[in-house]
Write a protein that holds these residues in place. Structure first.
Motif, PDB file in Angstrom:
ATOM      1  N   LYS A  22      22.759  44.630  -9.659  1.00  0.00           N
ATOM      2  CA  LYS A  22      22.643  43.970 -11.555  1.00  0.00           C
ATOM      3  C   LYS A  22      24.158  43.355 -12.358  1.00  0.00           C
ATOM      4  O   LYS A  22      23.591  42.472 -12.718  1.00  0.00           O
ATOM      5  CB  LYS A  22      22.423  44.913 -12.792  1.00  0.00           C
ATOM      6  N   ALA A  23      24.732  43.272 -12.021  1.00  0.00           N
ATOM      7  CA  ALA A  23      26.072  42.916 -12.203  1.00  0.00           C
ATOM      8  C   ALA A  23      25.614  41.316 -11.779  1.00  0.00           C
ATOM      9  O   ALA A  23      25.810  39.797 -12.831  1.00  0.00           O
ATOM     10  CB  ALA A  23      27.515  43.474 -12.094  1.00  0.00           C
ATOM     11  N   LEU A  24      25.842  41.221 -10.948  1.00  0.00           N
ATOM     12  CA  LEU A  24      25.492  39.513 -10.074  1.00  0.00           C
ATOM     13  C   LEU A  24      24.476  38.914 -10.509  1.00  0.00           C
ATOM     14  O   LEU A  24      24.618  37.313 -10.632  1.00  0.00           O
ATOM     15  CB  LEU A  24      25.820  40.587  -8.556  1.00  0.00           C
ATOM     16  N   ARG A  25      22.975  40.430 -10.555  1.00  0.00           N
ATOM     17  CA  ARG A  25      22.369  39.349 -10.920  1.00  0.00           C
ATOM     18  C   ARG A  25      22.542  38.791 -11.926  1.00  0.00           C
ATOM     19  O   ARG A  25      21.731  37.596 -12.392  1.00  0.00           O
ATOM     20  CB  ARG A  25      21.132  39.712 -10.736  1.00  0.00           C
ATOM     21  N   TRP A 168      36.802  32.564 -11.007  1.00  0.00           N
ATOM     22  CA  TRP A 168      36.952  33.795 -10.411  1.00  0.00           C
ATOM     23  C   TRP A 168      38.352  33.863 -10.012  1.00  0.00           C
ATOM     24  O   TRP A 168      38.526  35.059 -10.116  1.00  0.00           O
ATOM     25  CB  TRP A 168      36.470  33.798  -8.683  1.00  0.00           C
ATOM     26  N   LYS A 169      39.320  33.053  -9.708  1.00  0.00           N
ATOM     27  CA  LYS A 169      40.487  33.392  -9.478  1.00  0.00           C
ATOM     28  C   LYS A 169      40.917  33.876 -10.105  1.00  0.00           C
ATOM     29  O   LYS A 169      42.467  34.508 -10.492  1.00  0.00           O
ATOM     30  CB  LYS A 169      40.934  32.564  -8.904  1.00  0.00           C
ATOM     31  N   GLU A 170      40.458  33.541 -11.824  1.00  0.00           N
ATOM     32  CA  GLU A 170      41.780  33.467 -12.730  1.00  0.00           C
ATOM     33  C   GLU A 170      41.148  34.914 -13.759  1.00  0.00           C
ATOM     34  O   GLU A 170      42.102  35.142 -14.256  1.00  0.00           O
ATOM     35  CB  GLU A 170      41.932  32.232 -13.701  1.00  0.00           C
ATOM     36  N   SER A 171      40.122  35.034 -13.917  1.00  0.00           N
ATOM     37  CA  SER A 171      39.439  35.699 -14.874  1.00  0.00           C
ATOM     38  C   SER A 171      38.095  36.849 -14.236  1.00  0.00           C
ATOM     39  O   SER A 171      38.846  38.150 -14.489  1.00  0.00           O
ATOM     40  CB  SER A 171      37.967  35.759 -15.866  1.00  0.00           C
ATOM     41  N   GLY A 172      38.637  37.070 -12.105  1.00  0.00           N
ATOM     42  CA  GLY A 172      38.094  37.956 -11.720  1.00  0.00           C
ATOM     43  C   GLY A 172      36.454  38.141 -12.192  1.00  0.00           C
ATOM     44  O   GLY A 172      36.001  38.534 -11.387  1.00  0.00           O
ATOM     45  N   VAL A 173      35.783  36.790 -12.417  1.00  0.00           N
ATOM     46  CA  VAL A 173      34.402  37.081 -13.100  1.00  0.00           C
ATOM     47  C   VAL A 173      33.741  35.914 -11.812  1.00  0.00           C
ATOM     48  O   VAL A 173      34.030  35.078 -11.826  1.00  0.00           O
ATOM     49  CB  VAL A 173      33.553  36.628 -14.627  1.00  0.00           C
ATOM     50  N   ARG A 174      33.185  37.037 -11.414  1.00  0.00           N
ATOM     51  CA  ARG A 174      32.397  36.414 -10.172  1.00  0.00           C
ATOM     52  C   ARG A 174      30.795  35.836  -9.834  1.00  0.00           C
ATOM     53  O   ARG A 174      30.120  36.724 -10.148  1.00  0.00           O
ATOM     54  CB  ARG A 174      32.132  37.070  -8.920  1.00  0.00           C
ATOM     55  N   GLU A 175      30.700  34.784 -10.728  1.00  0.00           N
ATOM     56  CA  GLU A 175      29.248  34.134 -10.810  1.00  0.00           C
ATOM     57  C   GLU A 175      28.823  33.028  -9.234  1.00  0.00           C
ATOM     58  O   GLU A 175      29.470  32.283  -9.016  1.00  0.00           O
ATOM     59  CB  GLU A 175      29.439  33.037 -12.743  1.00  0.00           C
ATOM     60  N   LEU A 176      27.301  33.919  -8.945  1.00  0.00           N
ATOM     61  CA  LEU A 176      27.200  33.094  -7.526  1.00  0.00           C
ATOM     62  C   LEU A 176      26.438  32.257  -7.842  1.00  0.00           C
ATOM     63  O   LEU A 176      25.759  32.246  -9.718  1.00  0.00           O
ATOM     64  CB  LEU A 176      26.428  34.148  -7.241  1.00  0.00           C
ATOM     65  N   ILE A 177      25.519  31.345  -7.565  1.00  0.00           N
ATOM     66  CA  ILE A 177      25.239  29.620  -7.472  1.00  0.00           C
ATOM     67  C   ILE A 177      24.325  29.463  -7.239  1.00  0.00           C
ATOM     68  O   ILE A 177      24.320  29.975  -6.116  1.00  0.00           O
ATOM     69  CB  ILE A 177      25.980  28.486  -7.709  1.00  0.00           C
ATOM     70  N   GLU A 178      22.655  29.545  -7.497  1.00  0.00           N
ATOM     71  CA  GLU A 178      21.433  29.496  -6.728  1.00  0.00           C
ATOM     72  C   GLU A 178      21.943  28.184  -7.128  1.00  0.00           C
ATOM     73  O   GLU A 178      21.228  27.095  -7.583  1.00  0.00           O
ATOM     74  CB  GLU A 178      20.443  30.289  -6.873  1.00  0.00           C
ATOM     75  N   VAL A 179      21.021  27.055  -6.225  1.00  0.00           N
ATOM     76  CA  VAL A 179      21.104  25.763  -6.623  1.00  0.00           C
ATOM     77  C   VAL A 179      19.385  25.471  -5.510  1.00  0.00           C
ATOM     78  O   VAL A 179      18.876  25.892  -4.247  1.00  0.00           O
ATOM     79  CB  VAL A 179      21.538  24.596  -5.064  1.00  0.00           C
ATOM     80  N   LEU A 180      18.505  24.836  -6.367  1.00  0.00           N
ATOM     81  CA  LEU A 180      17.020  24.634  -5.919  1.00  0.00           C
ATOM     82  C   LEU A 180      16.081  23.769  -6.660  1.00  0.00           C
ATOM     83  O   LEU A 180      16.516  23.004  -7.225  1.00  0.00           O
ATOM     84  CB  LEU A 180      15.978  25.506  -7.154  1.00  0.00           C
ATOM     85  N   PHE A 181      15.120  23.161  -5.273  1.00  0.00           N
ATOM     86  CA  PHE A 181      14.734  21.735  -5.525  1.00  0.00           C
ATOM     87  C   PHE A 181      13.382  21.743  -6.102  1.00  0.00           C
ATOM     88  O   PHE A 181      12.753  22.664  -5.775  1.00  0.00           O
ATOM     89  CB  PHE A 181      15.377  20.768  -4.648  1.00  0.00           C
TER      90      PHE A 181
END
Length: 294
Positions: A22-25, A168-181
């Motif tokens: 849920k956190a990553l979502r 991510w490196k500086e804050s520890g916050v990992r935000e994953l990216i989805e790319v859609l076309f």
């Protein structure tokens, strides 16, 4: 995925991030792009163009609710597609403009970040005519460099992945990216090859970036049902029309009410391949060549 009626809203957006915690979502970032890579230039300025918006998954879910509500408002629209005039058949021009402005207001209210990439075909051909004769270029490299999608992804997506990796490196916050076309995109197979080439390049140069990219293959959806794609289509169509009007000596198009509204109150990141950028790429390739000969 089965896209039934209204299946391109909140649920479809959430499904793109299924399988994650849920956190990553909730921190997930969705970049949605529409492309017109028209090599013929028939009736249009020959330009490679990629445009769209990027924002958090949660933002897009709320956006989809508002967009669908506007489509359902009387007189109802089945979807929004900028170049399909039959959607507004029987409407007065001012009624069409007023309705389009309501959709632009939804984009502005939710504040996604706009992304635009343009590459003039004549400049691109000049570069390729030089680089294709490079003594060490391989057939595979020549094919990839001939693909304008590859150049757009190398510029836009790599910059975004680099920024996310730094965060991510500086804050520890990992935000994953989805790319859609859009699945009706011009030269879809070429787009898929360009995306695959981009992923292969990142894997070789910055493999840690791929940990932030959810889809390692190009993913596409139908813009008639996946609602955020309709916003991207609205932007891309007007940007392409702007290029056409400028090329034919009509700068007054910048005052078109919909185009003017799209540029007001929305943050954009505009990417261009300039002559300096081409030279930078050429020098980088030459540097690798001389290093190999040393």
């Amino acid at each position: 995925m089965d896209f039934s009626e209204k299946a391109g809203g909140r649920e479809a957006i959430g499904a793109l991030f299924s399988g994650l915690s849920k956190a990553l979502r909730d921190k997930g970032v969705l970049m949605i792009l529409q492309a017109w890579f028209d090599e013929s230039g028939k009736g249009q300025e020959p330009v490679y163009l990629l445009a769209g918006y990027v924002g958090k998954k949660t933002m897009w879910e709320d956006f989809a609710d508002d967009w669908q509500a506007e489509l359902d408002r009387t007189p109802c629209l089945p979807y929004l597609h900028a170049n399909e005039s039959q959607l507004f058949k029987g409407w007065a021009p001012e009624e069409r403009i007023e309705r389009l402005l309501r959709f632009v207001a939804i984009i502005r209210n939710h504040q996604p970040v706009g992304i635009t990439f343009m590459l003039k075909q004549d400049e691109y051909r000049q570069f390729f005519s030089v680089i294709s004769r490079h003594p060490t270029i391989t057939p595979a490299e020549r094919r990839m460099l001939k693909n304008p999608y590859y150049h757009s992804f190398t510029m836009i997506l790599k910059i975004m992945l680099k920024a996310q990796a730094k965060k991510w490196k500086e804050s520890g916050v990992r935000e994953l990216i989805e790319v859609l076309f859009d699945d009706d995109i011009d030269r879809l197979q070429r787009l898929k090859l360009g995306f695959a080439g981009f992923v292969a390049t990142v894997k070789k140069q910055n493999p840690e970036y791929l940990d932030l990219l959810i889809n390692k293959d190009a993913e596409c959806r139908d813009d008639k049902v996946f609602l955020p794609l309709q916003a991207c289509d609205l932007l891309a169509w007007h940007l392409r029309r702007h290029c056409f009007e400028i090329a034919r000596g009509n700068p007054a198009y910048r005052h078109d009410p919909v185009w003017a509204s799209l540029r007001k109150g929305i943050a954009y990141k505009n990417y261009r391949y300039t002559e300096d950028r081409w030279m930078e790429l050429l020098l980088a390739i030459r540097k690798e060549t001389f290093r190999g000969l040393a």
